[in-house]
Design an enzyme around this catalytic site. Structure first.
Site, short mmCIF file in Angstrom:
data_model
loop_
_atom_site.label_atom_id
_atom_site.label_comp_id
_atom_site.label_asym_id
_atom_site.label_seq_id
_atom_site.Cartn_x
_atom_site.Cartn_y
_atom_site.Cartn_z
N HIS A 317 0.84 -0.98 0.34
CA HIS A 317 -0.15 0.18 -0.05
C HIS A 317 0.63 1.34 0.18
O HIS A 317 2.07 1.60 0.65
CB HIS A 317 -0.99 -0.28 1.19
CG HIS A 317 -2.31 1.47 1.07
ND1 HIS A 317 -1.09 1.91 2.73
CD2 HIS A 317 -2.98 1.61 0.50
CE1 HIS A 317 -2.05 3.36 2.56
NE2 HIS A 317 -3.07 3.04 0.70
N SER A 318 0.26 1.94 -0.85
CA SER A 318 0.91 3.66 -0.76
C SER A 318 2.79 3.53 -1.46
O SER A 318 3.00 1.93 -2.36
CB SER A 318 0.66 4.39 0.45
OG SER A 318 1.13 5.85 0.40
N MET A 319 3.68 3.56 -0.68
CA MET A 319 5.59 3.26 -0.44
C MET A 319 4.96 1.88 -0.28
O MET A 319 6.60 1.91 -0.95
CB MET A 319 6.52 4.36 0.52
CG MET A 319 6.05 5.91 0.36
SD MET A 319 6.15 6.62 -1.10
CE MET A 319 8.16 5.78 -1.36
#
Length: 1157
Positions: A317-319
């Site tokens: 998720h995300s980074m």
């Protein structure tokens, strides 16, 4: 009565600020470098001029003191003490040698020229004193209001216009987490900072032994390990309730998923590259440990006959998605331990912010590695050949990371990965914010089923082969109408034997449309046969079908089934063998025809239901669920081996519903409208869907590619006469790459926004065609026999909101262009006249010339290098890089405003205007802060009201700049630099420098307001401008400081491997420490004054050209300016080492006199 000299006016030159040595005459034999030379003591009448009463008031000065203003005349403040009246310098002093004389030793002609300017300089000095730093001209005020007004319009548009509706339904779970304590420091050096957990759903999973297929969840920036629970809970429940009962699925390799998750203590990875590398290193050891669990009989509950796992599915998720890709380039990566990566709202294309040089470098290294791997001709040379990467973006509701950055089209070919938006995914059809993408109920169901479809416990990799994995992901995540979508009907064998009576009523005439307004009207099952046109027709034909009923698979007992049939010749002994399903609709008729058919349900495209009562393509929490529409679409060439399309009504009772099926010509259903953006902006685009139109019409507008523009689409009403509409107009907007589709049900007024060509994005691996652009598909009721008018216009106000997400990082860099030019003008005036004008006055001067000229030059540069038809390599002149073998320049959009489209040339002056307003606001905020602190300091001083005016001014002077101990200052600086080199990042020292400079500015403001003089005003304006410059650099340094503080909070005391360069902060410390003594920067009148101008102009140019993509460099450039100013300050003494020590040492007499200036 006391006698008052003519020089004792309120704007006298009694100043605690140490004025600079005039550059025109420098006498190396004098002791003028001592601080007290700048503070001449006024005489006491009863004593000799050589004696000074320490209690003498500021009004007791000789008449000659009136000439001690800071001018360009050939004199310097007196080097004498004890009230001696300053004598004019002798002519010999004009030619005396000095180590500092290179700054501008005058010739006789220069001396005469300076004498002629004395009158003008005196007038300018009086003007400086009369002009307040708060003053602002009408021109500057109008420009600032225009800039702030535009920014306010952008912010207002971003929260009020062109907003995607929220449609996520809440998810529920019963989570529990088992910490794996055995994964300790013996396995990784980060065990004391990070932790590994195994998710278990209460009531479903029992025990902590692994028994399924390993999946690793990686949280994002400041994310929690508990964010795994929605998807992991759905996976556990789906396997327990559905797959475990399905013997065929279990036999095919389906098993439960063992979700592992990592506690990073909410590490901040978006701002710090080293933290990202640390996490990637740790996760590679995590995977090694996870795989070892399946080899340990004490830790596993798997069937011993199954192969041991050799790879792990990664969900980031995300980074966390960037960390997952980074793992594959780390030295401790175990080969082939990762072959499937699914990322959610991950910024793959470029870092969210470029404040850290390390993270910019890591991004470049990762992306170059992936591009280089997929550029290899042979699979054996590609270490990522078996890796699939699917990037899922949340769309317009994600205001944390621009969804444009989630694109992987510049990294992997479509055979190994793709980017898809949640608005595209069937049965999801909604945008999601950055966190909702983890818990959105309808989305977690889709992603869980997709993962179960790609796993195969019978293989050591635990997943199906790459090509099959890609096929599964496209089936679950794409609409099915893309060109890459595979049709399964042509690949099938006939499974259904359909027997129909020889009745011509069952066959629809060639070219006619099948329309059913209800199902089951005959009371018995019946078939409608549509003849398939022969291939090779002059105009390509396409079969389309739309219904609000679910289409049955083979052997299902529903209400409607669609088959593609071929006539089966009658052969003895083969009455019906080889078919899994038999469907006899001939009744008792003697004449019948047997058809070998393939079921089309596997190719159904589900569409959101569009009726007069629907508002959104999804149903919200608590709303009644509406069954989606079923849609089929085939090119005739795909079904040319068959003779009929059979639409079978299996309902025997009257059922409300509709069916529309037809063959249409490609020329009637597809249009391309070539219209420029300028014409579209001025006049809009109008088109008419004729009354004889097909059910599905498609309009492509190649010019609509930019993410910066939003549109309004108006669809007119159609008259259906006595009959009701079978369904309301349904519109789909879509892009081919990335895969973004949006649906609009019951469409009348539609807001259109897209994630196409975005600023600062690298170009895709596969070059875009000039025909690529935004397309619209219209599903309309063709039975109404009425035309529909469609109008597309640019939503100007809605487009402003799209600038916020794409250009918000501009305001961390572009304002430095304004500040640098303002400082440049201030130093230019100061070096020529000796007056350091205020920030506001300099900004007004720059607005009249230098700022418009530079913005115009940058605009011309953009137009000359940003030609959209120019080859990609044109931008390589502006970026030196190590490129791959590909001819594509992936850094061509790093310049200026991040796009090569000349249509957006106006963005440069607009951004410049906004930055003028922002700089004006920051200037007045800084003025307000210094004044408030100054007043607070005055209140704390608690001076009694009966103190004489002379004593009051004396007190203000003594409390201004106190000569601190040189030893203490040197020790403080040395300790700070030592800590920077060993433990603290230099960003912490920079914050300290900003606070010290703020204190210096507050003191300068108090003195300038209490003791009005040109020297005091000069120093205050100088200190204030330096503070403003440092404040603009502060946001670039704060994120790293936040990461460091966070590490301290989690008791991780290991120093950063980066950000300990002493040279990155030493000039700031030296400059700030110098200013604390009240020393004004000396004037530079030689050619070296152009160096100051050049450095500041370089900062302005870099901030405009590369400020967004490489903002971290701005700190180093401003640091270079600070170093130069520190050098200029040192010229007030000597160029010797002893002279440089004057930055920290005062005269011995000063120290003897204590704290008195």
């Amino acid at each position: 009565m006391r006698r008052r000299s003519s020089g004792s006016s309120e704007d006298g030159d009694h100043s605690p600020v140490e004025a600079p040595s005039p550059p025109l005459l420098v006498d190396s034999s004098s002791d003028a470098a001592t601080p007290d030379a700048e503070y001449p003591r006024p005489p006491v009448p009863s004593r000799s001029p050589s004696k000074l009463s320490r209690r003498a008031g500021p009004d007791q000065r000789p008449p000659s003191a009136i000439s001690r203003r800071s001018t360009t005349l050939n004199w310097r403040p007196s080097d004498l003490r004890n009230g001696s009246i300053e004598n004019p310098p002798s002519s010999s002093s004009a030619t005396s040698s000095s180590p500092a004389s290179y700054l501008g030793p005058p010739t006789n002609g220069a001396l005469t020229k300076e004498m002629e300017k004395a009158q003008e300089t005196r007038f300018a000095a009086r003007r400086l004193l009369s002009r307040s730093p708060w003053a602002i001209t009408i021109f500057t005020l109008i420009a600032s209001i225009a800039g702030i007004g535009f920014l306010a319009a952008v912010l207002n548009s971003s929260v009020t216009r062109q907003l995607d509706p929220k449609g996520c339904r809440m998810s529920y779970m019963r989570p529990s987490y088992a910490k794996l304590d055995d994964f300790d420091t013996e396995h990784t050096r980060f065990a004391s900072k990070y932790s590994l957990y195994l998710y278990r759903e209460q009531g479903i999973d029992h025990g902590t032994k692994v028994r399924g297929i390993p999946v690793l969840f990686i949280p994002g920036n400041a994310g929690s390990y508990k964010q795994v629970r929605p998807i992991a809970a759905e996976a556990a429940n789906y396997f327990h309730d559905v797959l475990q009962q399905d013997e065929s699925a279990v036999k095919a390799g389906a098993r439960g998923l063992d979700f592992f998750t990592v506690d990073f203590n909410e590490d901040i990875t978006a701002f710090h590259g080293q933290t990202l590398l640390d996490q990637a290193e740790y996760l590679n050891e995590v995977i090694r440990y996870i795989l070892s669990l399946y080899l340990d009989p004490r830790a596993t509950d798997r069937d011993p006959d199954l192969p041991d796992p050799t790879s792990v599915i990664v969900l980031g998720h995300s980074m966390g998605g960037i960390v997952a890709r980074t793992m594959l380039i780390m030295p401790n990566y175990q080969s082939n331990s990762i072959n499937t990566i699914i990322t959610l709202s991950a910024p793959h294309a470029r870092p969210p912010v470029s404040f850290d040089g390390e993270i910019v470098k890591i991004y470049r290294d990762i992306n170059e590695h992936w591009r280089h791997a997929y550029s290899q001709q042979w699979a054996n040379n590609n270490p990522l050949w078996h890796v699939t990467l699917v990037s899922i973006a949340g769309g317009g509701l994600d205001t944390v990371v621009p969804s444009d950055y989630a694109s992987v089209e510049s990294l992997v070919p479509d055979t190994h990965g793709f980017t898809v938006f949640t608005t595209t995914i069937p049965n999801v059809w909604t945008s999601m914010d950055h966190q909702a993408i983890l818990w959105c109920d309808q989305f977690r169901k889709v992603i869980t089923r997709a993962i179960y479809d790609v796993v195969d416990v019978n293989r050591a990799t635990q997943t199906k082969p790459r090509a099959e994995r890609m096929r599964v992901f496209k089936k679950w995540f794409l609409t099915g109408m893309e060109t890459v979508a595979e049709k399964t009907v042509p690949l099938k064998e006939p499974t259904t034997l359909l027997t129909v009576e020889d009745n011509s009523d069952a066959i629809i005439a060639q070219g006619e449309r099948l329309v059913l307004r209800s199902i089951g009207t005959s009371g018995t099952a019946r078939a409608h046969l549509l003849p398939i046109p022969p291939p090779g027709s002059p105009d390509a034909k396409r079969f389309t079908l739309l219904t609000d009923q679910k289409l049955d698979h083979a052997n299902e007992n529903g209400k409607l089934e669609v088959l593609f049939c071929s006539i089966l010749p009658l052969q003895s002994g083969q009455a019906g063998t080889g078919f899994a399903s038999h469907m006899d609709l001939s009744g008792e008729m003697t004449g019948s025809t047997r058809l070998a058919c393939k079921n089309a349900a596997s190719d159904v495209v589900v569409l959101p239901a569009s009726t007069g009562a629907t508002q959104y393509p999804f149903f919200a929490e608590g709303d009644r669920e509406i069954a989606p529409f079923s849609h089929l679409s085939y090119d005739v060439d795909d079904i040319s081996e068959h003779q009929f399309v059979a639409v079978v009504e299996k309902a025997t009772t009257l059922t409300l519903g509709f069916v529309i099926a037809e063959f249409s010509d490609h020329s009637q259903s597809h249009r391309t409208r070539y219209i420029s953006l300028r014409r579209l902006l001025a006049f809009g685009m109008k088109l008419r869907l004729p009354s004889t139109r097909p059910m599905v019409c498609e309009v492509k507008v190649p010019s609509l590619q930019s993410s910066l523009l939003a549109y309004n689409l108006e669809i007119g009403h159609q008259a259906c006469g006595d009959e009701n509409e079978l369904f309301a107009p349904l519109v789909r907007q879509y892009l081919t790459e990335p895969y973004e589709s949006k649906y609009f049900v019951n469409a009348r007024d539609v807001t259109v926004s897209l994630h196409g060509v975005a600023p600062y994005m690298p170009p895709p691996l596969k070059r875009r065609s000039t025909e690529d652009g935004l397309s619209f598909q219209f599903w309309t009721d063709p039975t109404c026999d009425s035309s529909i008018h469609v109008k597309l216009t640019v939503d100007v106000m809605g487009s402003l909101g799209k600038l916020y997400m794409r250009y918000r990082t501009v305001f961390a860099a572009f304002p430095l262009l304004i500040v640098a030019l303002v400082l440049r003008k201030q130093f230019h005036i100061y070096d020529n006249t000796g007056l350091f004008v205020s920030f506001s006055e300099s900004l007004d001067m720059c607005l009249r010339r230098s700022i418009p000229l530079l913005l115009a030059a940058i605009t011309v540069l953009f137009l000359t290098t940003g030609n959209s038809s120019a080859p990609a390599g044109n931008a390589s002149f502006w970026h030196w890089r190590n490129s791959t073998s590909s001819a594509i320049d992936f850094y061509q959009n790093d310049l200026l405003i991040g796009t090569q489209d000349p249509f957006f040339w106006f963005m440069i002056p607009v951004i410049g205007l906004v930055c003028v307003g922002i700089c004006t606001i920051l200037n007045y905020m800084t003025l307000s802060l210094t004044h408030v602190l100054s007043m607070a300091f005055s209140l704390l001083s608690c001076r009694p009201g009966w103190v004489r005016n002379d004593d009051r001014r004396k007190t203000a002077t003594s409390m201004g700049f106190l000569a601190s101990s040189p030893r203490r200052r040197m020790i403080t600086t040395a300790v700070l630099l030592f800590l920077v080199s060993t433990f603290i990042p230099y960003q912490f020292a920079y914050l300290v420098a900003c606070l010290v400079q703020l204190t210096t500015t507050v003191r300068a403001q108090r003195i300038a307001s209490d003791l009005r003089s040109s020297a005091n005003s000069n120093f205050y304006n100088y200190a204030h401008s330096i503070l403003v410059l440092m404040l603009w650099i502060l946001p670039i340094n704060l994120p790293i400081l936040v990461v460091w503080v966070h590490n301290l909070a989690v008791h991780w005391l290991t120093p950063f491997s980066s950000h300990h360069n002493v040279l990155s902060i030493m000039p700031f410390i030296v400059l700030v420490e110098t200013l604390t003594t009240g020393k004004m920067v000396p004037r530079v009148t030689s050619r070296l004054r152009h160096l100051t101008s050049f450095l500041l102009f370089g900062i302005a140019t870099y901030a405009a050209v590369y400020g967004v993509t490489r903002a971290y460099m701005l700190h180093y450039l401003v640091n270079l300016v600070a170093a130069w100013l520190a050098v200029v300050h040192s010229t007030s003494g000597s160029w010797s080492l002893a002279g440089l020590s004057d930055l920290y040492e005062g005269n011995a007499d000063d120290r003897k006199r204590g704290k008195e200036p």
